[in-house]
Scaffold this motif. Structure first.
Motif, mmCIF file in Angstrom:
data_model
loop_
_atom_site.group_PDB
_atom_site.id
_atom_site.type_symbol
_atom_site.label_atom_id
_atom_site.label_comp_id
_atom_site.label_asym_id
_atom_site.label_seq_id
_atom_site.Cartn_x
_atom_site.Cartn_y
_atom_site.Cartn_z
ATOM 1 N N THR A 347 0.850 -1.181 0.000
ATOM 2 C CA THR A 347 0.000 0.000 0.000
ATOM 3 C C THR A 347 0.894 1.243 0.000
ATOM 4 O OG1 THR A 347 -1.531 1.313 1.355
ATOM 5 C CG2 THR A 347 -0.156 -0.275 2.499
ATOM 6 N N PRO A 348 0.434 2.336 -0.633
ATOM 7 C CA PRO A 348 1.229 3.569 -0.610
ATOM 8 C C PRO A 348 1.504 4.091 0.789
ATOM 9 C CG PRO A 348 -0.404 3.676 -2.359
ATOM 10 C CD PRO A 348 -0.712 2.434 -1.553
ATOM 11 N N ASP A 349 0.685 3.679 1.775
ATOM 12 C CA ASP A 349 0.969 4.103 3.143
ATOM 13 C C ASP A 349 2.262 3.499 3.660
ATOM 14 O OD1 ASP A 349 -1.345 5.600 3.245
ATOM 15 O OD2 ASP A 349 -2.549 3.988 4.111
ATOM 16 N N HIS A 350 2.699 2.436 3.034
ATOM 17 C CA HIS A 350 3.962 1.804 3.439
ATOM 18 C C HIS A 350 5.103 2.154 2.481
ATOM 19 C CE1 HIS A 350 6.794 -1.113 5.054
ATOM 20 N NE2 HIS A 350 6.978 -1.579 3.820
ATOM 21 N N HIS A 351 4.852 2.002 1.179
ATOM 22 C CA HIS A 351 5.973 2.177 0.248
ATOM 23 C C HIS A 351 6.063 3.583 -0.352
ATOM 24 C CE1 HIS A 351 2.983 1.700 -2.926
ATOM 25 N NE2 HIS A 351 2.715 0.455 -2.543
ATOM 26 N N PHE A 352 5.019 4.396 -0.185
ATOM 27 C CA PHE A 352 5.049 5.807 -0.603
ATOM 28 C C PHE A 352 5.357 5.981 -2.094
ATOM 29 C CE2 PHE A 352 5.912 5.795 3.945
ATOM 30 C CZ PHE A 352 5.003 6.741 4.406
ATOM 31 N N HIS A 353 4.935 5.053 -2.877
ATOM 32 C CA HIS A 353 5.082 5.150 -4.324
ATOM 33 C C HIS A 353 3.742 4.835 -4.976
ATOM 34 C CE1 HIS A 353 9.328 4.734 -3.192
ATOM 35 N NE2 HIS A 353 9.635 5.248 -4.379
#
Length: 644
Positions: A347-353
Motif C-alpha cells: 500500500t502507498p501508506d507503506h511504500h510511498f510510491h
C-alpha cells in the motif's frame, strides 16, 4: 614427520595411484528414468534453468547466431560459423595467434548464453564472448580488461577453467578427476545439467523401491524411498543447505559433487562477508550466489526456506510481483510463521510510491539488484530495510539512491526518518562494526568482539567479526573470545579457532581439542589450520591422534584443488611455516606458472632466492618477474633495493 613432509608424502602416493575410473557412480540412473512416474514435475523441470544449465552443442540448445557472425574487441576477434552441423569459432588473440575451436557445449539459456571450448583434451574453458539472449548480439564479459593470453584471467587461464570452477554446479554426479602428474582432466558426470539426482541423490535404490514398495530400503544413509536427500520442510536447514551447495560463494573440500544430503558444512567452507565480495554492511558486491546473503536475513532466522518462494522443479517464483511477499507480509499473515507481524505492506501508506509502479515493488526497496556478467541482474537475499543513514557513514550503497541516483543518501535518510519516525533507522546495525573493522581492526577490536559474542546477530556476521578480530591485538582476546569455541553456529566455531592463537600452546590445544571432534568437517579443517604450528611433543596420545586426523583432513581437501593457483599459495605458506625453502620455492613457482600475474608469489620467489642463493640469483628471478609485471610497485621496490 612435519606437516609439510606428510603432505609431500601424501602427494607422492597420489602420483602413484592410477587415474580414477570413468564413472564411479553406477547407482545414478539419469533424469529420463524419472519421467514416467513424475511426468508433471519432469515437464516443469525440463525447461528450467537447472535442466538447461549445461547442454550439448546442438541446434535445439544454441541460441546465438553462428551464421558467419564476427565479434571484435581491440585486436581480439572471434569469428563464429556453422559448417556441416558443427558449431565453431576462430579466435584471434591480441598477440596475433589464431586458433580454431569446435563449440564443445552450451551453458545456460537466459539472459545470456555462454559456450565452452576444449583447449586441450579434457580441459574445458569458458569463452568470454557470449550471446545476449534478449538483445540478440555478441558481447564480451570483460570489455574493460586488457587480458593477454598469458594472464590468469584470460579465458584460457585457470580462473576460467570449467572443470574446476563451474562444472560441479552445472552437472549431476560430477567428478573433476584432475591428474596431478599429467596436469590433465578426465572429468566425468552422470548427466550434464542439474538433473533430478543432483538434488535427490542417485536414483537406483528409489527405482528398486518403486518396483516393490513393500521391500524396505536397506542401504545405510537412504530414506525410506531410497534417496540420500530427503526434502523435509521440518528440516529446513538441510534442504536450504542442499540448494546452497551451488547457490553460494564457497570453497569445496572434495572433488566434484558431494552426495546429495551431505551437510553443507561437511562439503564446503562458506566465504564470509569479506571485502570485494560484500559491501561493508553485508550487502552483495561480487557474485556471491545468495546463501551468504540469506543467512543474514530475518526471514532465515524465522524459518523461511528456499521453497517458500521458489518452485524447486521449475526454478520459477511461486507467485508474481508483490504477491510473492504478501503471501506472508499481509493483514492475514501466514500460519506457518505465527510470530510475523500482520500488517498491510502493499500500500502507498507503506511504500510511498504509486501503486503498481517500480518503486512500489517490495523487491525494489528490500532486495537490491546488482548486475553480473554484463546483463544478469541478481537480487540481494538479505531482505534488509534500506539504511541510507548507515550507507552515508560507511560508504555502502542503498536501494533508495539506487533509483534516486540524483539525490544523496542524507536526503534519503531524512525522507525515511520523516515517513517512519519509529523505524529502524535509529537502531544500531552490524555494518558499522564491520566497516570499522575493515578500516582498522585494532581500533575496532572492542566493537568486533561485542558483535562476535552477540548471539542475536546472524552467525555469518558474527563469524566475520571473529575473523577480523584475529589480527586486532585486543588484550586478553583468547580468554574473552572463549565462548565462541562452543557456539551453536558452525561458522562461529570455525572462526573462533584463530582467536586462540595468543593463548599458551598447552591451553590453546586443550581449548581447541573439542573442535577437532566437531561433527562438521569445515570446523575440523579450520581448527587444524589454526594448529599448524603446534608440535605433537608433550601432547597426550589421544590429542596427537585428533590433531593428526584434522591435519590429514585438511591435506585431503588441499589435494583435491591442486589445479587452483590459490592452493599452491597455501602450500607455499605451509612450507614457509616449516622453514622449508625448497618446498616453498617449488610451490610459489607453481603459482606463477599457473597465473603469471600473481605478484605476491613473484615477490616471495625473489626473497627466497636472495635468502638461499644470494643477490645475483634474486636479481635473475626479479628480472623474470618484471618482464611479466613491470608496473608492480612491490617488484619495483625490490628492483631499487637489489644490486645490479
Amino acid at each position: 614427520m612435519t606437516l609439510f613432509a606428510r603432505l609431500r608424502l601424501l602427494l607422492c602416493l597420489l602420483l602413484a595411484w592410477p587415474a580414477m575410473a570413468a564413472l564411479a557412480a553406477p547407482d545414478y540412473v539419469g533424469s529420463e528414468s524419472c519421467i514416467d512416474c513424475h511426468a508433471d514435475i519432469a515437464e516443469a523441470w525440463s525447461g528450467s534453468h537447472h535442466a538447461l544449465a549445461w547442454t550439448d552443442a546442438e541446434e535445439a540448445n544454441i541460441l546465438a547466431d553462428f551464421d558467419g557472425t564476427r565479434f571484435e574487441l581491440g585486436d581480439m576477434t572471434a569469428a563464429f560459423r556453422l559448417s556441416d552441423g558443427t558449431y565453431a569459432v576462430t579466435v584471434t588473440e591480441t598477440d596475433g595467434t589464431s586458433t580454431d575451436y569446435k563449440i564443445h557445449s552450451v551453458v545456460g539459456v537466459a539472459p545470456l548464453q555462454q559456450y565452452l571450448l576444449e583447449t586441450e583434451p579434457g580441459r574445458l574453458q569458458s569463452f568470454d564472448v557470449v550471446w545476449d539472449v534478449e538483445q540478440g548480439a555478441w558481447f564480451h564479459l570483460y570489455p574493460d580488461q586488457d587480458l593477454p593470453p598469458d594472464d590468469g584471467l584470460h579465458w584460457t587461464g585457470p580462473y576460467k577453467n570449467w572443470n574446476a570452477r563451474c562444472a560441479e554446479c552445472h552437472a549431476t554426479g560430477y567428478k573433476r578427476n584432475f591428474g596431478i602428474q599429467s596436469q590433465r582432466y578426465r572429468s566425468t558426470q552422470a548427466e550434464i545439467g542439474v538433473g533430478c539426482e543432483a538434488c535427490h541423490g542417485p536414483g537406483a535404490a528409489h527405482l528398486a523401491w518403486a518396483g516393490d514398495p513393500d521391500l524396505p530400503v536397506e542401504e545405510d544413509g537412504l530414506d525410506p524411498y531410497g534417496f540420500s536427500m530427503s526434502f523435509d520442510a521440518a528440516e529446513r536447514d538441510a534442504y536450504v543447505g542442499q540448494c546452497a551447495g551451488c547457490h553460494s560463494r564457497r570453497e569445496p573440500m572434495a572433488d566434484g559433487n558431494p552426495l546429495p544430503g551431505t551437510p553443507y558444512h561437511d562439503a564446503y567452507t562458506l566465504s564470509l562477508l569479506r571485502p570485494g565480495l560484500y559491501e561493508p554492511d553485508g550487502q552483495i558486491r561480487d557474485e556471491v550466489y545468495v546463501y551468504g546473503s540469506f543467512l543474514q536475513s530475518k526471514m532465515y532466522a524465522e524459518g523461511v526456506g528456499c521453497a517458500n518462494c521458489h518452485d524447486p522443479h521449475s526454478a520459477e517464483l511461486v507467485a508474481e510481483g508483490n504477491a510473492l511477499c504478501t503471501q506472508c507480509h499481509s493483514p492475514a499473515g501466514n500460519p506457518d510463521f505465527p510470530t510475523l507481524r500482520k500488517a498491510a505492506y502493499d500500500t502507498p501508506d507503506h511504500h510511498f510510491h504509486e501503486a503498481e509502479s517500480q518503486g512500489a515493488q517490495c523487491i525494489s526497496c528490500h532486495m537490491a539488484e546488482r548486475v553480473y556478467m554484463g546483463v544478469d541482474g541478481r537480487r540481494d537475499h538479505s531482505f534488509r530495510v534500506p539504511r541510507p543513514d548507515i550507507g552515508a557513514r560507511i560508504g555502502a550503497p542503498d536501494t533508495c539512491t539506487d533509483c534516486h541516483a540524483d539525490r544523496s543518501q542524507d536526503w534519503a535518510a531524512a525522507e525515511i526518518a520523516a515517513r517512519f519516525p519509529n523505524g529502524r533507522q535509529s537502531t544500531p546495525h552490524y555494518g558499522e562494526a564491520l566497516a570499522a573493522g575493515r578500516a582498522d581492526p585494532a581500533a575496532a577490536g572492542e566493537a568486533l568482539l561485542a558483535l562476535a559474542l552477540d548471539e542475536r546477530q546472524p552467525g555469518i556476521v558474527r563469524a566475520t567479526a571473529a575473523e577480523m578480530l584475529a589480527p586486532s591485538g585486543l588484550p586478553d582476546l583468547p580468554d574473552r573470545a572463549l565462548p565462541l569455541v562452543s557456539d551453536p553456529d558452525p561458522l562461529v566455531r570455525a572462526a573462533s579457532a584463530r582467536l586462540q592463537a595468543g593463548a599458551p600452546a598447552e591451553i590453546r590445544v586443550r581449548r581447541l581439542m573439542p573442535l577437532l571432534s566437531d561433527p562438521l568437517r569445515m570446523v575440523r579443517v579450520e581448527t587444524a589450520r589454526s594448529l599448524v604450528d603446534v608440535s605433537p611433543q608433550g601432547l597426550a596420545p589421544s590429542q596427537v591422534a585428533l590433531l593428526r586426523a584434522g591435519m590429514e583432513e585438511w591435506q585431503r581437501s588441499l589435494v583435491t584443488r591442486l589445479d587452483y593457483p590459490e592452493t599452491h599459495l597455501v602450500l607455499a605458506g605451509l612450507a614457509l611455516s616449516q622453514r622449508n625453502a625448497e618446498a616453498a620455492t617449488s610451490a610459489f613457482r607453481q603459482v606463477v606458472e599457473m597465473d603469471p600475474q600473481r605478484a605476491e608469489a613473484w615477490v616471495m620467489l625473489v626473497r627466497l632466492a636472495h635468502a638461499t642463493a644470494g643477490p645475483r640469483a634474486a636479481r635473475q628471478v626479479l628480472t623474470e618477474a618484471l618482464q611479466v609485471l613491470p608496473e608492480d610497485p612491490n617488484l619495483q621496490q625490490l628492483d631499487s633495493q637489489l644490486p645490479r
